[in-house]
Write a protein that holds these residues in place. Sequence first.
Motif, mmCIF file in Angstrom:
data_model
loop_
_atom_site.group_PDB
_atom_site.id
_atom_site.type_symbol
_atom_site.label_atom_id
_atom_site.label_comp_id
_atom_site.label_asym_id
_atom_site.label_seq_id
_atom_site.Cartn_x
_atom_site.Cartn_y
_atom_site.Cartn_z
ATOM 1 N N GLY A 124 0.793 -1.229 0.000
ATOM 2 C CA GLY A 124 0.000 0.000 0.000
ATOM 3 C C GLY A 124 0.820 1.271 0.000
ATOM 4 N N GLN A 125 2.138 1.151 -0.166
ATOM 5 C CA GLN A 125 2.991 2.330 -0.241
ATOM 6 C C GLN A 125 3.069 2.817 -1.689
ATOM 7 O OE1 GLN A 125 4.357 3.942 2.479
ATOM 8 N NE2 GLN A 125 2.984 2.481 3.494
ATOM 9 N N PRO A 126 3.161 4.138 -1.883
ATOM 10 C CA PRO A 126 3.239 4.669 -3.249
ATOM 11 C C PRO A 126 4.358 4.028 -4.050
ATOM 12 C CG PRO A 126 2.855 6.442 -1.693
ATOM 13 C CD PRO A 126 3.112 5.218 -0.869
ATOM 14 N N TRP A 127 4.063 3.743 -5.304
ATOM 15 C CA TRP A 127 4.983 3.059 -6.201
ATOM 16 C C TRP A 127 5.285 3.977 -7.382
ATOM 17 C CZ3 TRP A 127 8.332 -0.606 -5.884
ATOM 18 C CH2 TRP A 127 8.751 -1.353 -6.999
ATOM 19 N N ASP A 128 5.892 3.441 -8.411
ATOM 20 C CA ASP A 128 6.381 4.261 -9.521
ATOM 21 C C ASP A 128 5.271 4.678 -10.483
ATOM 22 O OD1 ASP A 128 8.850 3.810 -8.452
ATOM 23 O OD2 ASP A 128 9.361 2.166 -9.818
ATOM 24 N N LEU A 129 5.493 5.838 -11.121
ATOM 25 C CA LEU A 129 4.654 6.311 -12.221
ATOM 26 C C LEU A 129 5.553 6.602 -13.420
ATOM 27 C CD1 LEU A 129 2.084 8.780 -10.567
ATOM 28 C CD2 LEU A 129 1.605 6.543 -11.571
ATOM 29 N N TYR A 130 5.119 6.203 -14.602
ATOM 30 C CA TYR A 130 5.977 6.304 -15.784
ATOM 31 C C TYR A 130 5.440 7.292 -16.815
ATOM 32 C CZ TYR A 130 8.419 2.162 -14.075
ATOM 33 O OH TYR A 130 9.149 1.280 -13.314
ATOM 34 N N LEU A 131 4.664 8.240 -16.391
ATOM 35 C CA LEU A 131 4.076 9.190 -17.338
ATOM 36 C C LEU A 131 5.152 9.971 -18.086
ATOM 37 C CD1 LEU A 131 1.019 10.796 -15.529
ATOM 38 C CD2 LEU A 131 0.998 9.198 -17.437
ATOM 39 N N GLN A 132 4.886 10.180 -19.384
ATOM 40 C CA GLN A 132 5.762 11.017 -20.208
ATOM 41 C C GLN A 132 5.099 12.386 -20.390
ATOM 42 O OE1 GLN A 132 8.862 9.879 -20.942
ATOM 43 N NE2 GLN A 132 8.180 8.142 -19.673
ATOM 44 N N THR A 133 5.634 13.161 -21.282
ATOM 45 C CA THR A 133 5.140 14.521 -21.478
ATOM 46 C C THR A 133 3.628 14.563 -21.729
ATOM 47 O OG1 THR A 133 5.293 16.498 -22.871
ATOM 48 C CG2 THR A 133 5.723 14.376 -23.935
ATOM 49 N N LEU A 134 2.985 15.565 -21.173
ATOM 50 C CA LEU A 134 1.546 15.773 -21.377
ATOM 51 C C LEU A 134 1.279 17.058 -22.153
ATOM 52 C CD1 LEU A 134 0.295 14.778 -17.798
ATOM 53 C CD2 LEU A 134 0.124 13.410 -19.880
ATOM 54 N N LEU A 135 2.298 17.585 -22.786
ATOM 55 C CA LEU A 135 2.161 18.866 -23.492
ATOM 56 C C LEU A 135 1.129 18.813 -24.606
ATOM 57 C CD1 LEU A 135 5.888 20.058 -23.707
ATOM 58 C CD2 LEU A 135 4.022 21.152 -22.452
ATOM 59 N N ASN A 136 0.929 17.648 -25.201
ATOM 60 C CA ASN A 136 -0.018 17.542 -26.315
ATOM 61 C C ASN A 136 -1.463 17.382 -25.863
ATOM 62 O OD1 ASN A 136 1.970 17.762 -28.313
ATOM 63 N ND2 ASN A 136 2.457 15.576 -28.163
ATOM 64 N N HIS A 137 -1.682 17.305 -24.571
ATOM 65 C CA HIS A 137 -3.050 17.167 -24.048
ATOM 66 C C HIS A 137 -3.635 18.570 -23.835
ATOM 67 C CE1 HIS A 137 -1.475 13.154 -23.425
ATOM 68 N NE2 HIS A 137 -2.687 12.720 -23.125
ATOM 69 N N THR B 249 -2.619 18.187 -8.390
ATOM 70 C CA THR B 249 -2.349 17.582 -7.082
ATOM 71 C C THR B 249 -1.255 16.534 -7.263
ATOM 72 O OG1 THR B 249 -4.663 17.872 -6.418
ATOM 73 C CG2 THR B 249 -3.321 16.343 -5.124
ATOM 74 N N LEU B 250 -0.203 16.646 -6.442
ATOM 75 C CA LEU B 250 0.912 15.703 -6.492
ATOM 76 C C LEU B 250 1.127 15.108 -5.110
ATOM 77 C CD1 LEU B 250 3.456 17.788 -8.633
ATOM 78 C CD2 LEU B 250 1.976 15.925 -9.422
ATOM 79 N N SER B 251 1.348 13.792 -5.064
ATOM 80 C CA SER B 251 1.622 13.110 -3.804
ATOM 81 C C SER B 251 2.664 12.021 -4.054
ATOM 82 C CB SER B 251 0.335 12.494 -3.244
ATOM 83 O OG SER B 251 0.585 11.832 -2.027
ATOM 84 N N ALA B 252 3.666 11.931 -3.170
ATOM 85 C CA ALA B 252 4.721 10.908 -3.244
ATOM 86 C C ALA B 252 5.525 11.000 -4.536
ATOM 87 C CB ALA B 252 4.125 9.507 -3.089
ATOM 88 N N SER B 253 5.593 12.166 -5.140
ATOM 89 C CA SER B 253 6.320 12.328 -6.407
ATOM 90 C C SER B 253 7.825 12.262 -6.211
ATOM 91 C CB SER B 253 5.961 13.671 -7.052
ATOM 92 O OG SER B 253 4.573 13.843 -7.128
ATOM 93 N N LEU C 263 -3.305 24.314 -6.575
ATOM 94 C CA LEU C 263 -2.085 23.501 -6.484
ATOM 95 C C LEU C 263 -2.031 22.880 -5.100
ATOM 96 C CD1 LEU C 263 0.641 22.450 -7.465
ATOM 97 C CD2 LEU C 263 1.670 24.618 -6.718
ATOM 98 N N ARG C 264 -1.921 21.550 -5.070
ATOM 99 C CA ARG C 264 -1.832 20.827 -3.802
ATOM 100 C C ARG C 264 -0.604 19.917 -3.848
ATOM 101 N NH1 ARG C 264 -7.895 18.511 -3.065
ATOM 102 N NH2 ARG C 264 -7.395 17.604 -5.092
ATOM 103 N N LEU C 265 0.307 20.128 -2.924
ATOM 104 C CA LEU C 265 1.511 19.312 -2.812
ATOM 105 C C LEU C 265 1.416 18.529 -1.505
ATOM 106 C CD1 LEU C 265 4.235 21.861 -4.005
ATOM 107 C CD2 LEU C 265 3.089 20.088 -5.330
ATOM 108 N N PHE C 266 1.250 17.207 -1.631
ATOM 109 C CA PHE C 266 1.031 16.361 -0.476
ATOM 110 C C PHE C 266 2.293 15.574 -0.135
ATOM 111 C CE2 PHE C 266 -3.832 16.107 -1.392
ATOM 112 C CZ PHE C 266 -3.958 17.413 -0.971
ATOM 113 N N SER C 267 2.159 14.663 0.801
ATOM 114 C CA SER C 267 3.268 13.934 1.395
ATOM 115 C C SER C 267 4.285 13.439 0.365
ATOM 116 C CB SER C 267 2.709 12.735 2.176
ATOM 117 O OG SER C 267 3.754 11.933 2.678
ATOM 118 N N ARG C 268 5.566 13.801 0.591
ATOM 119 C CA ARG C 268 6.714 13.351 -0.212
ATOM 120 C C ARG C 268 6.631 13.759 -1.684
ATOM 121 N NH1 ARG C 268 6.386 7.291 0.825
ATOM 122 N NH2 ARG C 268 7.814 7.236 -0.960
#
Length: 1043
Positions: free
Chosen positions: A872-885, A914-918, A937-942
């Motif tokens: 249940g601990q935050p794991w990896d995210l592999y998102l690439q650029t979102l500039l085209n969205h 909102t970013l968390s564990a980034s 803008l919300r910056l949460f834990s880690r």
Amino acid sequence: MGEEKRIALAVSWKLSNLMLHESVSLLGLEDQLECIESKLRDTVQSYPVVHWTKSLREIAYDIEEVIDFLVIKASQKMGAGTLMRCVLAFVDLIDQYKLRRKLDQIRVDLFQLFKVECYRESWWSLSRKDLDVGETLISPVIRKVTDIVSDGHLSPAVRKQARWLRDEFISLHDFLQAIEVHGLSDGGEAWMEEVYDVSRLAEDVTGSFLYEREKMRRTWTGSFKNLALALHCFLSERNLGKEMDQMKAKIQDISVRKINAIQRPIERFERLPMRIPPHPLPCKVEEKPDISIFDGDIDDIVEMLLRDDPNCLTISIVGMEGTGKTSLAKLIYENQAIADKFAYRAWVPAASMDSLMRQIAGDEYINMTSVVQDWNEFLRSSRQMLNASLKSKKYLIVIDEVCSESLWNELGVAFNDLSNGTRIIFTARKVGLTPQISERNFTYRLQLRSNDESWALFTHTLNRNIPIELLKLKREILRRCGGLPLMIKKLGGLLSDKDATYEEWSRVLEQLNQNEGPWSGTLSEINKNLPLYLRRCLFYFGLFPEDFEIPARRLICLWVAEGLGRQKGNMEPPERVSEKCLIELANQNIIQVTKKKLNGKISRCRLPDALQVHWLSKAKEANFLQDNIGINLSTNMGEIRRLADYLDPADASFNHIHGNTTSSSIFSCYKYVVSFLSFDTREGSRAGEDIGNFLERCISSSSFCFLWVLDLENVYKPKLPKAVGQLTRLRYLGLRSTYLEILPLFIDKLLNLQTLDLKRTCLNTVPNSIWKMKSLRHLFLDESFRSLFVPRPKDGSLVDLQTLWGAFIDEDSPVRNGLDTLRRITKLGLKCKTSVSSQNEALSSQLVTVANWVMNLKHLEYLRLKSYDESGQPWDLYLQTLLNHKDLCSLYLVGKLKNQLLVSELPQSLIELTLSASEMAEDPMQTLDKLPNLRILRLFSRSFTGKKMVCSSGGFTKLEVLKFRELESLEEWDVKEGALPSLKDLEIRSCGNLQMLPDGLKLVRTLRELKLTRQPELSSRIRDNQGEDRNKIIHARHVYIED
């Protein structure tokens, strides 16, 4: 038409012609140009008035520049030789790259003109031209019937019947346009409900016929195909012919009576201009206004008044009687920043030409009134005098209680050429009495107050401590007042003089007369001027219990399921159109928004108590709803169209739903029910069993066969019988918060479902048949209970799915060649988690596939993506650029960003982040502050693991909400002068090493609310008024400290 609109319209035509011109090469940019042409045309039609970062005219010029470039380039190629053509072909590649970037920016700019409306609702208004009942109601039927007419394989007799239906529906469509202009007669609402019935029946019958016919053509193969098709066609055509005969009889009856449904036109005589008597009108006595509930309104309007624009701007504060228009204007008039900015201020208590002229021109005007006798000469002289008086002085003028458009018509031209920054505030009860909306004339709608605002005003007015036992009456007090400040203050005044006992306060509440005063004016406006499509929307409030706060999400789904919100050409999704209708009802003070989301959108709403009784009776008169109290449904021959179970023993349907009645004849009264909603929220199994038995009895009695909506939200574990699979017309199935553990197999029969809401259910697996629902637009799941998808069958495809929210992804989920084939998603919410640690590598591969899927979702507007390991601990995210969205406005990420550059690759359209564990080591503020439309803008834990953050000068120009939570490494936060110029709400929670507030906060004059939670050292200094931290936020209106 305004100048900007005229220019944009001309460019729109120019772009359309360019795309039709075969001799002009578009360099492979056809799709972008077509999208821009469509967006520009929509913008011209509904251009709202807001302070944009870039004007419509500027965008039109950018587009025109591209057009001219392509035309010139085409002319250069016409006389070129072979060698030159080769050179130009190479140059084309370079030009294509440059133009693509330019077109992307144009699309972003046009996008902003639309996105602001969701977050600045006060400045937005829905035009009657945006929707009409004929388009919503009749046009879908005409399209389906026309498809039948054009099918050459059908018999001539069936096609002839279809032609008759088509022509009759076209005639009804035209007649409804006349009704939109003249209005309905007293009995017109009931006639309209009959039109809805026959239209709904026609849409059902023709839609089912076309679907079954196409299904047969696709699925039948082999040597017997033609024989089977011929037999099926014969039987289906015969049934269709019978049903069209029945519809014909109903339409003929409706058409004969249509003339009685329209309001007879009343002759109106134009009033001749009258000379205004040259003596001042009495000044209105002004009470001391209450500032607390107007904080946001003051900020918005003051910001516009202080804008650096030399033109004369007007702001019209519009709202029903009692919403506090004059109080708000007074607060703005006396605001210190306004007093510093405007050396000359004038308050005109009676909106008349005479009172305004006396305030501005004084004796010169009084002398002129005794000399000039001709009206035209008097008007010309007054304009000249007013213009001359204002040219040399920068004024703030407040014109209170405008009752007629004549004032601006007579004197408005006197303000046109002013260039010294003069501002005018009008207050009026409705739009149309004040200057027409334009780039210089703004309208600010005052809505009914939320529950929190209402309670704050009530306690302020009461001016006494409320005993704990009387807090039980809070809900009743809020319901009675309906969010109207005048009623809140009236009730507070009444109760302040009474003994603070439960009995005494209850007696006052019962005697409170809501039928007099401001509400009567609103009822009159509804009856006279509310467009038919909004009346229709308003009827649905009668389906909910009178004290029920309706989730906007639930109400909009109900509207869409019953066919509301459809526009000509489907320019916008019906959900978005329905949301605009809800905003318009709030803007017109007809509904109360009891709760808003953080981004300003409507979360919950209700119909004020004073309007509920009146409009409920209207809905019953129109046969939209039936009064089931004290009647025998088995002997009542009227058709029941909508059924709601309130668990009320006095309701005639109570025994049918909760009793042991089994006679099939009793349930025949529910044959034509379109919507069934249950509000049986009892604990235990009884509620679910009762609903299951009732559904079984109704369906087995051939009732509910026309059901479009089945909403069982909050009914605990309903026992859904197999017979529900026969409800093939069902469009909305609401099972939210039912905690259902198994979704029955019959779901595969409900192929017309548009919305399936399974949030807060306990389903472990989404059934395979979900892939067959080609009409499904919105699927809500519950991530907490691991709602897993099964692999997609070869013939399965959710081609229309726009919302997928709460889906659970593990290492075995069918993402590749399954979920990633869903390309029309606009709202995506996923929770990714591995089951065992040995599968972490497989989950990582799955997350890469998810990232690739997201990259291909070009229409994405909302993205929530969470990643966890087996514990249940935050794991990896592999998102690439979102500039085209280019449409992405909300992003919520939980997990370590493997691509740490992602924060610099976010689209300019982003409004909420909102970013968390980034686990970002570098200060993200240096990049995020350049997002031009970021408001939350919300910056949460880690999310940030560094020690220092800096908000640079000129950064975060539109940021209004900033939240820091559990940033344990953060020790220093620096805010430079000129940073965060729009910040309103700041929250810091559990950032234990942050010992000081930034000095720059004292320069953020817009700060309204500061909340500190579990910040012991910092909180103690502020609470005890020690040190400089208190001085840094002394200007904040509200400071909350929680340990």
